[in-house]
Structure formats: C-alpha cells, structure tokens
Write an enzyme that holds these catalytic residues in place. Structure first.
Site, PDB file in Angstrom:
ATOM      1  N   ASN A 129       1.608   0.260 -45.293  1.00 14.27           N
ATOM      2  CA  ASN A 129       0.605   1.039 -46.028  1.00 14.27           C
ATOM      3  C   ASN A 129       0.764   0.894 -47.538  1.00 14.27           C
ATOM      4  OD1 ASN A 129       3.035   2.733 -45.725  1.00 14.27           O
ATOM      5  ND2 ASN A 129       1.827   4.325 -46.718  1.00 14.27           N
ATOM      6  N   HIS A 130       1.928   0.427 -47.994  1.00  9.20           N
ATOM      7  CA  HIS A 130       2.121   0.223 -49.434  1.00  9.20           C
ATOM      8  C   HIS A 130       1.700  -1.168 -49.887  1.00  9.20           C
ATOM      9  CE1 HIS A 130       4.168   3.838 -51.082  1.00  9.20           C
ATOM     10  NE2 HIS A 130       4.328   4.072 -49.784  1.00  9.20           N
TER      11      HIS A 130
ATOM     12  N   HIS B 215       3.527  -1.238 -38.568  1.00  6.15           N
ATOM     13  CA  HIS B 215       4.154  -0.469 -39.628  1.00  6.15           C
ATOM     14  C   HIS B 215       4.115   1.030 -39.367  1.00  6.15           C
ATOM     15  CE1 HIS B 215       5.692   0.734 -43.475  1.00  6.15           C
ATOM     16  NE2 HIS B 215       4.665   1.567 -43.607  1.00  6.15           N
TER      17      HIS B 215
ATOM     18  N   HIS C 216      10.897  -1.198 -49.885  1.00  7.80           N
ATOM     19  CA  HIS C 216      10.512  -0.493 -51.123  1.00  7.80           C
ATOM     20  C   HIS C 216      11.316  -0.963 -52.341  1.00  7.80           C
ATOM     21  CE1 HIS C 216       7.556   2.265 -49.583  1.00  7.80           C
ATOM     22  NE2 HIS C 216       8.362   2.684 -48.624  1.00  7.80           N
TER      23      HIS C 216
ATOM     24  N   ARG D  62      -0.069  13.759 -43.946  1.00  8.23           N
ATOM     25  CA  ARG D  62      -0.261  12.689 -44.931  1.00  8.23           C
ATOM     26  C   ARG D  62      -1.679  12.672 -45.501  1.00  8.23           C
ATOM     27  NH1 ARG D  62       3.955   8.828 -45.020  1.00  8.23           N
ATOM     28  NH2 ARG D  62       5.210   8.667 -43.121  1.00  8.23           N
TER      29      ARG D  62
ATOM     30  N   ASP E  27       6.780  -0.780 -54.311  1.00  8.18           N
ATOM     31  CA  ASP E  27       6.671   0.632 -54.708  1.00  8.18           C
ATOM     32  C   ASP E  27       8.009   1.355 -54.554  1.00  8.18           C
ATOM     33  OD1 ASP E  27       3.984   0.519 -55.423  1.00  8.18           O
ATOM     34  OD2 ASP E  27       3.278   1.144 -53.442  1.00  8.18           O
TER      35      ASP E  27
ATOM     36  N   ASP F 116       5.939  -2.489 -46.221  1.00  5.05           N
ATOM     37  CA  ASP F 116       6.407  -1.680 -47.350  1.00  5.05           C
ATOM     38  C   ASP F 116       7.515  -2.385 -48.124  1.00  5.05           C
ATOM     39  OD1 ASP F 116       4.514   0.185 -46.707  1.00  5.05           O
ATOM     40  OD2 ASP F 116       5.882   1.880 -46.608  1.00  5.05           O
TER      41      ASP F 116
END
Length: 279
Positions: free
Chosen positions: A88-89, A140, A36, A191, A61, A58
């Site tokens: 997922n990012h 992930h 991140h 989520r 972000d 990830d």
C-alpha cells in the site's frame, strides 16, 4: 548513490518485465515483509538467507533508505533473484505524506518530481498477489471482499484493468489495505473507508475456493515481527526495524508448500503470537 538516469532506466526495465497482477511461482522462497527503508535488514537478509526472495511490499516511507531499498529490490527482480509484490506504500496515496517523495527530493534535488513520476508508473505495474506451488497465496494486505462481502477470487484480481497508480478498483485497493481480525466474518477497518478487517470464515472460504492452505502477507505492524491468524490460514511477516519500528525484531519466512517463520538475525524458529488484535 545511483544517478537519476540510472534510476529511471532501472524503473523502465522493471515496467518492461511486468508479468501482470497475479503471478505463479514454483520452488522455495525466502519471504520478506515490510522494509520501509530499512536497508540494514535488507542487507542482512541478502547475506544470511538464500534466494530467490519473495518481497511482500512496502519498500519505502518511514525509514530513511527507501530509495536504496526499492532500487536494490528491483535490481534483484531484474536479475531473476526475486519476485516483487506491491504494498500500500507503493502509491502516491502514501508517498506524499509518508516520506518517500521528500527523501527523493533530498537525495536527487530538482529532478525528484520527475523521478517520482517514474516510480508511480512502475509501482502501478507491480503484481498484487502471487501463488507459490499452488498452495500458498502471497499478497501485501489481505483478502479482498466483493460487494456481497464474500471473498473475491484470484481470477478477479488478475482481470483488473485501468490505471492503478492510485488504485480506485475496490478489490485492488483492499488487497493492498485489508487486515485479518480475530473475528468470524468481517468489520470496517480503523484504517479508513473502503478497507475491511476479514475473519476466519472469509479465510476459510477463500482457501476453499482456491484449494490453498496459507495466505502470507505483510502490512500489519507487530513488534514481534510476525503473527498467525485464523488457525494458521493467514501468516503476517514484518521485516522492518527502521523509523518508528526500532523495537521490532524483523522476521522472514521460508515458503514452499507451507510457511515457516524465522528471526532474520538469529535464524531461530519464531514463536508468532496467534490472532492478535492489532487495533
């Protein structure tokens, strides 16, 4: 900072090297969880830990160095020093609100939209999962579930087709988004719709199907930087202390025929909490 042309060229070369949605790896890897935009931790790992590296997704972000992190990771991949999975990012679902698009516009100016589209195309080609030495499954999020709520196979993931820019395929989507839970079967995830929490029975059946031992994954934030689930059948590694994760103690894992988790900075063996209920 690399130029727009350099970034676009880098992304094109990553797409050209695409090896499909499931990759098979041999040897010993240093696995890195969610970063991140945490360039400092990435640089620490590259300095203190031997490659090759296995990045669990990830990269962007939330932290403010997502561009630097993702381009460094992609360069390592092109140099043959790393395997790179999708998180997922790595998706417009998250990047518009998560900060990566804004970061590109701040750093690249008026060409940020064009560059972001190149990132979108590249993210869509990244593998969803890897099998290390036929015993360890890296992904992930989590084990995906079929409509009958039994675990999907890696062969099913490998056969997924179509546009994965914003994954509509439920198995691809769940591989990026699912989490383990301290339960036996499964339950809907906080989520959001289409995402599941999977339990011990799912993990046990998944490993039985594939003759594997451990799923190593990122995705779930834990302040300790790691967690063990389902009697060791699933291990979470989280490697970011950027943005909202400043109190995290980043971890990495050595992956060969098993998974050993260590503190990224001290190199001490990590004591990971077991079966944490993160929700």
């Amino acid at each position: 900072m690399a130029s727009v042309d350099d970034i676009v060229d880098l992304l094109a070369r990553v797409r050209e090297r695409s090896r499909g949605l499931l990759i098979n790896l041999e040897g010993k890897y240093t696995a890195v969880g969610d970063l991140h935009g945490d360039l400092a931790t990435l640089e620490l790992v590259l300095k203190e830990w031997e490659g090759p590296y296995l990045f669990l997704g990830d990269y962007v972000d939330r932290g403010d160095k997502g561009l630097e992190v993702v381009t460094t990771v992609f360069q390592l991949y092109l140099e043959g020093k790393a395997a790179v999975l999708r998180g997922n990012h790595e998706s417009p679902i998250m990047n518009i609100e998560g900060g990566f698009l804004d970061e590109l516009c701040e750093k690249l100016g008026r060409k940020c939209g064009y560059v972001y589209k190149e990132f979108e195309k590249t993210f869509a080609t990244l593998p969803l999962a890897a099998v290390v030495n036929r015993k360890i499954v890296a992904l992930h999020g989590g084990i995906p579930l079929r409509e009958d709520m039994t675990p999907a196979t890696l062969a099913e993931l490998e056969k997924i087709e179509g546009d994965l820019t914003a994954p509509q395929n439920p198995l691809a989507f769940q591989t990026l988004w699912n989490d383990p839970c301290p339960c036996d079967k499964y339950s809907p995830s906080p989520r959001g719709p289409g995402i599941w929490l999977f339990g011990r029975d799912v993990t046990r059946e998944f490993h039985k199907l594939h003759n594997t031992a451990v799923v190593i994954r990122g995705h779930t934030y834990v302040p300790q930087g790691c967690a063990v689930h389902h009697g060791g059948g699933v291990v979470t590694v989280f490697s970011s202390s950027a943005g909202p994760y400043q109190k995290t103690k980043p971890k990495v894992a050595l992956v060969k025929n098993g998974v050993e988790v260590y503190d990224a900075a001290t190199k001490n063996s990590a004591k990971c909490p077991e079966d944490v209920d993160v929700f």
